[in-house]
Write a protein that holds these residues in place. Structure first.
Motif, PDB file in Angstrom:
ATOM      1  N   GLY A   1      -6.015   5.984   4.984  1.00 29.87           N
ATOM      2  CA  GLY A   1      -4.723   6.322   4.358  1.00 29.87           C
ATOM      3  C   GLY A   1      -4.097   7.591   4.897  1.00 29.87           C
ATOM      4  N   ASP A   2      -3.322   8.259   4.059  1.00 31.11           N
ATOM      5  CA  ASP A   2      -2.568   9.429   4.530  1.00 31.11           C
ATOM      6  C   ASP A   2      -3.255  10.731   4.112  1.00 31.11           C
ATOM      7  OD1 ASP A   2      -1.060   8.413   1.826  1.00 31.11           O
ATOM      8  OD2 ASP A   2      -1.083  10.601   1.989  1.00 31.11           O
TER       9      ASP A   2
ATOM     10  N   MET B   1       2.455  -2.457  12.365  1.00 31.11           N
ATOM     11  CA  MET B   1       1.792  -1.295  12.976  1.00 31.11           C
ATOM     12  C   MET B   1       0.301  -1.264  12.654  1.00 31.11           C
ATOM     13  SD  MET B   1       4.684   1.527  12.405  1.00 31.11           S
ATOM     14  CE  MET B   1       4.787   1.157  10.748  1.00 31.11           C
ATOM     15  N   GLU B   2      -0.358  -0.304  13.253  1.00 32.31           N
ATOM     16  CA  GLU B   2      -1.819  -0.140  13.143  1.00 32.31           C
ATOM     17  C   GLU B   2      -2.222   0.224  11.701  1.00 32.31           C
ATOM     18  OE1 GLU B   2      -2.677   3.207  15.593  1.00 32.31           O
ATOM     19  OE2 GLU B   2      -4.853   3.023  15.360  1.00 32.31           O
ATOM     20  N   TYR B   3      -3.318  -0.359  11.231  1.00 35.12           N
ATOM     21  CA  TYR B   3      -3.843  -0.047   9.896  1.00 35.12           C
ATOM     22  C   TYR B   3      -4.739   1.179  10.009  1.00 35.12           C
ATOM     23  CZ  TYR B   3      -6.389  -0.669   5.476  1.00 35.12           C
ATOM     24  OH  TYR B   3      -6.939  -0.484   4.231  1.00 35.12           O
ATOM     25  N   CYS B   4      -4.528   2.145   9.118  1.00 34.24           N
ATOM     26  CA  CYS B   4      -5.347   3.377   9.130  1.00 34.24           C
ATOM     27  C   CYS B   4      -6.160   3.381   7.830  1.00 34.24           C
ATOM     28  CB  CYS B   4      -4.449   4.609   9.206  1.00 34.24           C
ATOM     29  SG  CYS B   4      -3.307   4.543  10.602  1.00 34.24           S
ATOM     30  N   GLU B   5      -7.431   3.037   7.958  1.00 39.65           N
ATOM     31  CA  GLU B   5      -8.278   2.768   6.782  1.00 39.65           C
ATOM     32  C   GLU B   5      -8.330   3.936   5.800  1.00 39.65           C
ATOM     33  OE1 GLU B   5      -8.989   2.126   9.814  1.00 39.65           O
ATOM     34  OE2 GLU B   5      -9.506   0.006   9.943  1.00 39.65           O
TER      35      GLU B   5
ATOM     36  N   PHE C   1      -1.648   9.941   9.153  1.00 39.57           N
ATOM     37  CA  PHE C   1      -2.605   8.945   8.685  1.00 39.57           C
ATOM     38  C   PHE C   1      -3.955   9.137   9.357  1.00 39.57           C
ATOM     39  CE2 PHE C   1       0.506   6.970   6.190  1.00 39.57           C
ATOM     40  CZ  PHE C   1       1.698   7.157   6.875  1.00 39.57           C
TER      41      PHE C   1
ATOM     42  N   ILE D   1       0.818  -1.230   0.000  1.00 36.66           N
ATOM     43  CA  ILE D   1       0.000   0.000   0.000  1.00 36.66           C
ATOM     44  C   ILE D   1       0.839   1.261   0.000  1.00 36.66           C
ATOM     45  CG2 ILE D   1      -2.121  -0.871   1.029  1.00 36.66           C
ATOM     46  CD1 ILE D   1      -1.175   0.071   3.711  1.00 36.66           C
TER      47      ILE D   1
ATOM     48  N   VAL E   1       0.478   6.495  15.392  1.00 37.77           N
ATOM     49  CA  VAL E   1       0.303   5.156  14.816  1.00 37.77           C
ATOM     50  C   VAL E   1       0.852   4.108  15.785  1.00 37.77           C
ATOM     51  CG1 VAL E   1       1.175   3.642  13.007  1.00 37.77           C
ATOM     52  CG2 VAL E   1       0.258   5.869  12.410  1.00 37.77           C
TER      53      VAL E   1
ATOM     54  N   LYS F   1       5.858  -2.433   7.772  1.00 41.21           N
ATOM     55  CA  LYS F   1       6.919  -1.700   7.075  1.00 41.21           C
ATOM     56  C   LYS F   1       8.107  -2.638   6.975  1.00 41.21           C
ATOM     57  CE  LYS F   1       8.408   2.612   7.988  1.00 41.21           C
ATOM     58  NZ  LYS F   1       8.434   3.893   8.717  1.00 41.21           N
TER      59      LYS F   1
ATOM     60  N   ARG G   1      -3.081  12.043   0.515  1.00 45.66           N
ATOM     61  CA  ARG G   1      -4.043  11.475  -0.433  1.00 45.66           C
ATOM     62  C   ARG G   1      -5.408  12.142  -0.273  1.00 45.66           C
ATOM     63  NH1 ARG G   1      -6.696   5.925  -0.902  1.00 45.66           N
ATOM     64  NH2 ARG G   1      -6.689   5.947   1.349  1.00 45.66           N
TER      65      ARG G   1
ATOM     66  N   VAL H   1       5.532  -0.518   2.381  1.00 43.97           N
ATOM     67  CA  VAL H   1       4.515  -0.622   3.426  1.00 43.97           C
ATOM     68  C   VAL H   1       3.478  -1.619   2.905  1.00 43.97           C
ATOM     69  CG1 VAL H   1       2.780   0.594   4.772  1.00 43.97           C
ATOM     70  CG2 VAL H   1       4.884   1.775   4.156  1.00 43.97           C
TER      71      VAL H   1
ATOM     72  N   VAL I   1      -0.543  -3.275   9.286  1.00 43.48           N
ATOM     73  CA  VAL I   1       0.358  -2.775   8.248  1.00 43.48           C
ATOM     74  C   VAL I   1       1.768  -3.201   8.627  1.00 43.48           C
ATOM     75  CG1 VAL I   1       1.500  -0.553   7.827  1.00 43.48           C
ATOM     76  CG2 VAL I   1      -0.887  -0.854   7.224  1.00 43.48           C
TER      77      VAL I   1
ATOM     78  N   ASP J   1       5.263   7.137  11.819  1.00 44.45           N
ATOM     79  CA  ASP J   1       6.497   6.883  12.550  1.00 44.45           C
ATOM     80  C   ASP J   1       7.684   7.195  11.673  1.00 44.45           C
ATOM     81  OD1 ASP J   1       6.191   4.925  10.671  1.00 44.45           O
ATOM     82  OD2 ASP J   1       7.701   3.742  11.688  1.00 44.45           O
TER      83      ASP J   1
HETATM   84  C1  LIG Z   1      -3.160   4.550  -1.051  1.00 48.06           C
HETATM   85  N1  LIG Z   1      -2.750   4.411   0.312  1.00 48.06           N
HETATM   86  C2  LIG Z   1      -3.549   3.798   1.187  1.00 48.06           C
HETATM   87  O1  LIG Z   1      -4.626   3.378   0.888  1.00 48.06           O
HETATM   88  C3  LIG Z   1      -3.020   3.587   2.568  1.00 48.06           C
HETATM   89  C4  LIG Z   1      -3.781   3.072   3.634  1.00 48.06           C
HETATM   90  C5  LIG Z   1      -5.236   2.662   3.636  1.00 48.06           C
HETATM   91  N2  LIG Z   1      -2.979   3.015   4.741  1.00 48.06           N
HETATM   92  C6  LIG Z   1      -1.734   3.466   4.404  1.00 48.06           C
HETATM   93  C7  LIG Z   1      -0.590   3.563   5.256  1.00 48.06           C
HETATM   94  C8  LIG Z   1      -0.467   3.166   6.592  1.00 48.06           C
HETATM   95  C9  LIG Z   1      -1.435   2.555   7.466  1.00 48.06           C
HETATM   96  O2  LIG Z   1      -2.590   2.234   7.183  1.00 48.06           O
HETATM   97  N3  LIG Z   1      -0.862   2.369   8.676  1.00 48.06           N
HETATM   98  C10 LIG Z   1       0.439   2.823   8.664  1.00 48.06           C
HETATM   99  C11 LIG Z   1       1.419   2.816   9.685  1.00 48.06           C
HETATM  100  C12 LIG Z   1       2.690   3.346   9.414  1.00 48.06           C
HETATM  101  C13 LIG Z   1       2.955   3.843   8.133  1.00 48.06           C
HETATM  102 CL1  LIG Z   1       4.553   4.508   7.832  1.00 48.06          CL
HETATM  103  C14 LIG Z   1       1.999   3.843   7.106  1.00 48.06           C
HETATM  104  C15 LIG Z   1       0.720   3.316   7.399  1.00 48.06           C
HETATM  105  C16 LIG Z   1      -1.735   3.844   3.051  1.00 48.06           C
HETATM  106  C17 LIG Z   1      -0.529   4.410   2.324  1.00 48.06           C
END
Ligand SMILES: CNC(=O)c1c(C)[nH]c(/C=C2\C(=O)Nc3ccc(Cl)cc32)c1C
Length: 276
Positions: A92-93, A86-90, A145, A14, A68, A37, A96, A22, A35, A156
């Protein structure tokens, strides 16, 4: 111990950072989406490896609802890789989200901007109060995020930051340093007030959907930042919000407000949800 593949199922890539990938993964034990890294440390110097170890150890200690969450790390000596779970962040960033707002000619509601500001200040307070932590110092939309309820989770990026600085890595942080503070341009030391400047740039960009200072190259960007002139955030946002952004983008670091001064603003305070 168990290998990464035994513990986690890889779902997809992702994101790609200057340090590695990631991945979106599923923890086999409880099917939770997380997620990962992936850091390849094969080409790292001893110093950089030490940096990664110290960064991960700091990450493990920092538990805050707007940072996070770190869960686990798996070392694969054979492949010279370290997996940081690490934790998933639905959602995104933030980078975006801002791009999407621009594309859809939409905008963040003012109340949401105040909420983001309050949550970012809570995250900074947690980081600043632990003098030893060097987590932030690279605040920019792609390092912030959002979880499924659009709550802020500060990334992080300490790892990338430290590795990128002096590593042989193809430090692909090609981004223009839009959020560089005046004192950094004048080669002064980075301090908490530099974070406040970057936070001001971030809140400005959430409102205007573009950074306060833009230029074709780093040199002219530096000149614009040092001049410190920028247009007001869009008129749909209140003078009160404009005033807070203006105060964070004060050229003199000493005259810039601190985290606690910003938290004591009534409008910010009304969005500060203190952990019980
Ligand atoms: C297009 N990107 C996404 O959809 C996206 C989603 C849904 N989550 C992420 C990224 C992270 C995420 O969901 N948890 C994270 C924890 C640490 C770091 Cl460095 C990044 C993330 C991304 C880049």
């Amino acid at each position: 111990g168990a290998s990464f593949a035994e513990l986690y199922a890889e779902l997809c890539v992702i994101g790609r950072g200057s340090f590695g990938e990631v991945l979106k993964v599923r923890r086999r034990s409880d099917s939770r989406t997380l997620v990962c890294k992936v850091l390849s440390y094969g080409q790292m110097s001893e110093k950089e490896k030490q940096l990664v170890v110290s960064e991960v150890n700091i990450l493990r200690e920092l538990k805050h609802r707007h940072v996070v969450q770190y869960f686990d790390r798996v070392l694969d000596k054979r492949a010279a890789k370290i997996y940081i779970i690490m934790e998933y962040c639905e959602n995104g960033d933030m980078g975006r989200q801002i791009k999407r707002m621009r594309r859809d000619r939409s905008h963040f509601e003012e109340t949401r901007v105040w909420k983001f500001l309050a949550q970012l200040l809570l995250a900074f307070e947690a980081c600043h109060n632990r003098k030893d932590i060097i987590l932030h110092r690279d605040i920019k939309p792609c390092n912030i995020f959002l979880d499924r309820d659009m709550n802020i989770k500060v990334g992080d990026f300490g790892l990338a930051k430290e590795l990128g600085a002096e590593s042989q890595f193809a430090y692909t942080n090609v981004g223009t340093p839009y959020y560089m503070s005046p004192e950094l341009i004048n080669e002064k030391r980075y301090n908490e007030k530099s974070d406040i400047w970057a936070l001001g740039c971030l809140i400005y960009e959430m409102c205007a959907l573009r950074p306060p200072f833009e230029a074709a190259n780093v040199v002219s960007l530096g000149k614009r930042i040092s001049a410190g002139r920028f247009s007001r955030i869009p008129m749909r946002y209140s003078d009160e919000l404009q005033a807070v952004v203006q105060s964070m983008l004060t050229l003199s670091p000493t005259r810039r407000p601190s985290v606690s001064q910003l938290m004591s603003l009534p409008r910010v305070g009304s969005y500060v949800v203190r952990a019980r």
